[in-house]
Design a protein around this motif. Structure first.
Motif, PDB file in Angstrom:
ATOM      1  N   GLY A  33       0.821  -1.215   0.000  1.00  0.00           N
ATOM      2  CA  GLY A  33       0.000   0.000   0.000  1.00  0.00           C
ATOM      3  C   GLY A  33       0.853   1.262   0.000  1.00  0.00           C
ATOM      4  O   GLY A  33       0.557   2.235  -0.690  1.00  0.00           O
ATOM      5  N   GLU A  34       1.929   1.224   0.771  1.00  0.00           N
ATOM      6  CA  GLU A  34       2.827   2.383   0.821  1.00  0.00           C
ATOM      7  C   GLU A  34       3.559   2.571  -0.508  1.00  0.00           C
ATOM      8  O   GLU A  34       3.780   3.691  -0.950  1.00  0.00           O
ATOM      9  CB  GLU A  34       3.858   2.207   1.947  1.00  0.00           C
ATOM     10  N   LEU A  35       3.936   1.466  -1.143  1.00  0.00           N
ATOM     11  CA  LEU A  35       4.663   1.550  -2.412  1.00  0.00           C
ATOM     12  C   LEU A  35       3.774   2.048  -3.544  1.00  0.00           C
ATOM     13  O   LEU A  35       4.211   2.762  -4.430  1.00  0.00           O
ATOM     14  CB  LEU A  35       5.231   0.181  -2.792  1.00  0.00           C
ATOM     15  N   GLY A  36       2.514   1.653  -3.515  1.00  0.00           N
ATOM     16  CA  GLY A  36       1.626   1.975  -4.637  1.00  0.00           C
ATOM     17  C   GLY A  36       1.818   0.970  -5.754  1.00  0.00           C
ATOM     18  O   GLY A  36       2.336  -0.140  -5.531  1.00  0.00           O
ATOM     19  N   ASP A  37       1.449   1.366  -6.976  1.00  0.00           N
ATOM     20  CA  ASP A  37       1.459   0.430  -8.104  1.00  0.00           C
ATOM     21  C   ASP A  37       2.838  -0.181  -8.325  1.00  0.00           C
ATOM     22  O   ASP A  37       3.779   0.524  -8.713  1.00  0.00           O
ATOM     23  CB  ASP A  37       1.017   1.146  -9.380  1.00  0.00           C
ATOM     24  N   GLU A  60      10.026  -2.546  -7.308  1.00  0.00           N
ATOM     25  CA  GLU A  60       9.942  -1.197  -7.857  1.00  0.00           C
ATOM     26  C   GLU A  60       8.495  -0.805  -8.091  1.00  0.00           C
ATOM     27  O   GLU A  60       7.761  -1.476  -8.814  1.00  0.00           O
ATOM     28  CB  GLU A  60      10.706  -1.119  -9.194  1.00  0.00           C
ATOM     29  N   ALA A  61       8.095   0.285  -7.462  1.00  0.00           N
ATOM     30  CA  ALA A  61       6.814   0.900  -7.786  1.00  0.00           C
ATOM     31  C   ALA A  61       7.092   1.969  -8.841  1.00  0.00           C
ATOM     32  O   ALA A  61       8.245   2.170  -9.221  1.00  0.00           O
ATOM     33  CB  ALA A  61       6.199   1.504  -6.546  1.00  0.00           C
ATOM     34  N   VAL A  62       6.057   2.634  -9.330  1.00  0.00           N
ATOM     35  CA  VAL A  62       6.300   3.617 -10.383  1.00  0.00           C
ATOM     36  C   VAL A  62       7.321   4.649  -9.910  1.00  0.00           C
ATOM     37  O   VAL A  62       8.247   4.989 -10.633  1.00  0.00           O
ATOM     38  CB  VAL A  62       4.992   4.318 -10.816  1.00  0.00           C
ATOM     39  N   LYS A  63       7.141   5.112  -8.679  1.00  0.00           N
ATOM     40  CA  LYS A  63       7.969   6.209  -8.192  1.00  0.00           C
ATOM     41  C   LYS A  63       9.131   5.801  -7.299  1.00  0.00           C
ATOM     42  O   LYS A  63      10.000   6.612  -7.038  1.00  0.00           O
ATOM     43  CB  LYS A  63       7.086   7.185  -7.383  1.00  0.00           C
ATOM     44  N   THR A  64       9.094   4.577  -6.762  1.00  0.00           N
ATOM     45  CA  THR A  64      10.092   4.254  -5.742  1.00  0.00           C
ATOM     46  C   THR A  64      10.680   2.870  -5.962  1.00  0.00           C
ATOM     47  O   THR A  64      10.088   2.019  -6.611  1.00  0.00           O
ATOM     48  CB  THR A  64       9.469   4.268  -4.334  1.00  0.00           C
ATOM     49  N   VAL A  65      11.848   2.683  -5.390  1.00  0.00           N
ATOM     50  CA  VAL A  65      12.508   1.386  -5.460  1.00  0.00           C
ATOM     51  C   VAL A  65      12.920   1.011  -4.040  1.00  0.00           C
ATOM     52  O   VAL A  65      13.432   1.841  -3.292  1.00  0.00           O
ATOM     53  CB  VAL A  65      13.690   1.439  -6.454  1.00  0.00           C
TER      54      VAL A  65
END
Lengths: 125, 362
Positions: A33-37, A60-65
């Motif tokens: 949930g925190e990571l997102g997609d 890896e989420a869209v914005k974060t790794v």
């Protein structure tokens, strides 16, 4: 927030399910949930024996790794290959089809150092 | 940390708030990828009130704006908007911005939220003739209504003929019963739409009306996360990543906003002229990964034979392109379209190919 009582947890938001000398590892509902997609899961440690808290892969989420860490020491015996094409399964079913690796524990005693569902719930609340 | 006027509404609508540019800003609502597709296929509304607005008015206004921006302000006319940058005194970029010519000798400069203080100090420093300037950033909220249905949504709230507005123009209109709003056909998504500037006191009234009018078109609130993937698919530069105090606009491919016409004597012009005549040592390029992986800011770039030739400045999985894409600086000679490069991702070097902007072709 889904935190199954039959699993153990790390402070880095991995879960582990013990099955004899093997264990299944994934990331928690809170983590996804925190990571997102989630768009990519990289695990290239299959066949390697790693220590507790060593990095076994990357999510890896869209914005974060973020790195993923071994809850206990052992050999990474299998990576969930379905995640190569459908990493989003980790968002939709993190404790089921979204499992990430299967490991063969080399020191099952380390399980005692992990959090139970109550302690993990306290950590994230 | 400052709160947006609409902070409570964003939280109520499921916005995940993160600190950005000194504000608590919504980074996502329904989910980044869903929001991204909503803007590409229907319409979304962004609260980008962290952006800064400076007004330059009266005698000497045009001269001051001409002096501090690289593009040619004399080419503007009333109702026209121009993309530009503030070059610094050593060939880099203080910020990129939009210049609005609202009227004769009346300009609005719209700058990045993270740079408002730095930019304002820069404008003051260069305002040697004491032109009337004012920083209205804290009093103005800004909503971007973006996507193919944007005109239909906004037209429900106004009698103004928004549909006939050309790209990068500005007008004043009564919207949602609020008179004299500055509305422009600008944005940072590549999917068309409008940006509407509103005094903070009227921001909630306008926002609620936009949500209401947009309901039948599937309008959703959109966070900063999708704003970044949308702009990156277009190859639009993000200040702090792709352009900085230390990058030349020429290296960044922004030569088209640095006009060296005779009557455009801007700060830093000598550097731009020198760089243009000497040629640049590196170039900002777009690239697509040929294998699995996602490029991220600060990852190294290598030539196909393994020599380190540059650095990634932005990267993401691009929802509308269906590929991992990025922008970065590479040494001149490696920047040609189709050139094969390698991106250093953790312990691996992943093959990638230099491609032309935009990544997303609509």
């Amino acid at each position: 927030m889904n935190i199954p009582a039959d699993l153990k947890y790390t402070k880095d938001h991995e879960w582990i399910k013990i099955e004899g000398e093997h264990a299944i590892v994934g990331i928690t509902d809170y983590a996804q949930g925190e990571l997102g997609d989630i768009v990519y899961i990289e695990v290239d440690t299959e066949g390697e024996t790693l220590d507790q808290e060593e990095t076994f892969g990357t999510v890896e989420a869209v914005k974060t790794v973020s790195d993923m860490y071994m809850p206990v020491s052992g050999e990474v015996v299998e990576f969930n290959g379905d995640l190569e094409d459908s990493p989003e399964t980790v968002n939709t079913d993190c404790y089921g089809d979204g499992w990430i690796v299967k490991i063969k524990m080399s020191n099952p005693g380390e399980v005692e150092s992990l959090l139970d569902s109550e302690a993990y719930k306290n950590l994230i609340s | 940390m400052e709160q947006l006027v609409l902070n409570d509404i964003h939280v109520e609508m499921g916005g995940k708030m993160v600190p950005f540019a000194g504000y608590s800003m919504p980074v996502q609502f329904s989910g980044l990828i869903d929001e991204h597709h909503t803007v590409r296929n229907a319409v979304g509304v962004f609260d980008v009130s962290h952006m800064g607005e400076f007004f330059v008015r009266g005698p000497g206004a045009q001269e001051l704006v001409q002096r501090i921006t690289s593009n040619d302000v004399s080419k503007l006319f009333n109702g026209k908007v121009q993309y530009s940058c503030f070059p610094n005194e050593r060939g880099g970029i203080v910020d990129d911005l939009l210049v609005y010519q609202l009227d004769n000798q009346e300009y609005m400069l719209v700058v990045n939220g993270a740079n408002v203080d730095k930019d304002w100090a820069w404008v003051i420093k260069n305002n040697k003739d004491e032109v009337n300037i004012s920083n209205e950033s804290k009093n103005i909220s800004l909503f971007a209504i973006q996507g193919p249905k944007a005109t239909e949504v906004l037209s429900k709230l106004t009698n103004a003929d928004l549909a006939s507005m050309k790209y990068y123009t500005v007008t004043k209109a009564e919207i949602a019963g609020i008179p004299d709003l500055i509305v422009s056909t600008t944005g940072y998504t590549g999917s068309g739409g409008y940006e509407v500037y509103v005094q903070n006191e009227k921001a909630e009234q306008l926002y609620r009306k936009i949500l209401e009018a947009g309901q039948e078109f599937g309008l959703k609130p959109i966070g900063l996360g999708a704003r970044d993937t949308l702009r990156l698919e277009m190859g639009f530069c993000l200040y702090g990543n792709d352009i900085t105090d230390d990058t030349s606009p020429i290296e960044a491919g922004l030569g088209w906003i640095t006009k060296l016409s005779e009557d455009n004597d801007f700060v830093g012009r000598a550097h731009v002229e020198r760089i243009k005549s000497e040629g640049v040592k590196r170039r900002l390029v777009g690239f697509e990964l040929s294998e699995k992986g996602i490029p991220r800011k600060d990852y190294p770039i290598f030539s196909s034979d393994g020599e380190e030739i540059g650095i990634v400045t932005s990267g993401t999985m691009a929802p509308s392109v269906g590929k991992a894409i990025g922008m970065g600086y590479v040494s001149t000679g490696h920047n040609g379209e189709g050139n094969q490069i390698l991106i250093g991702i953790r312990k691996k070097k992943i093959p990638a190919k230099v491609v032309k902007f935009p990544f997303y072709k609509g």
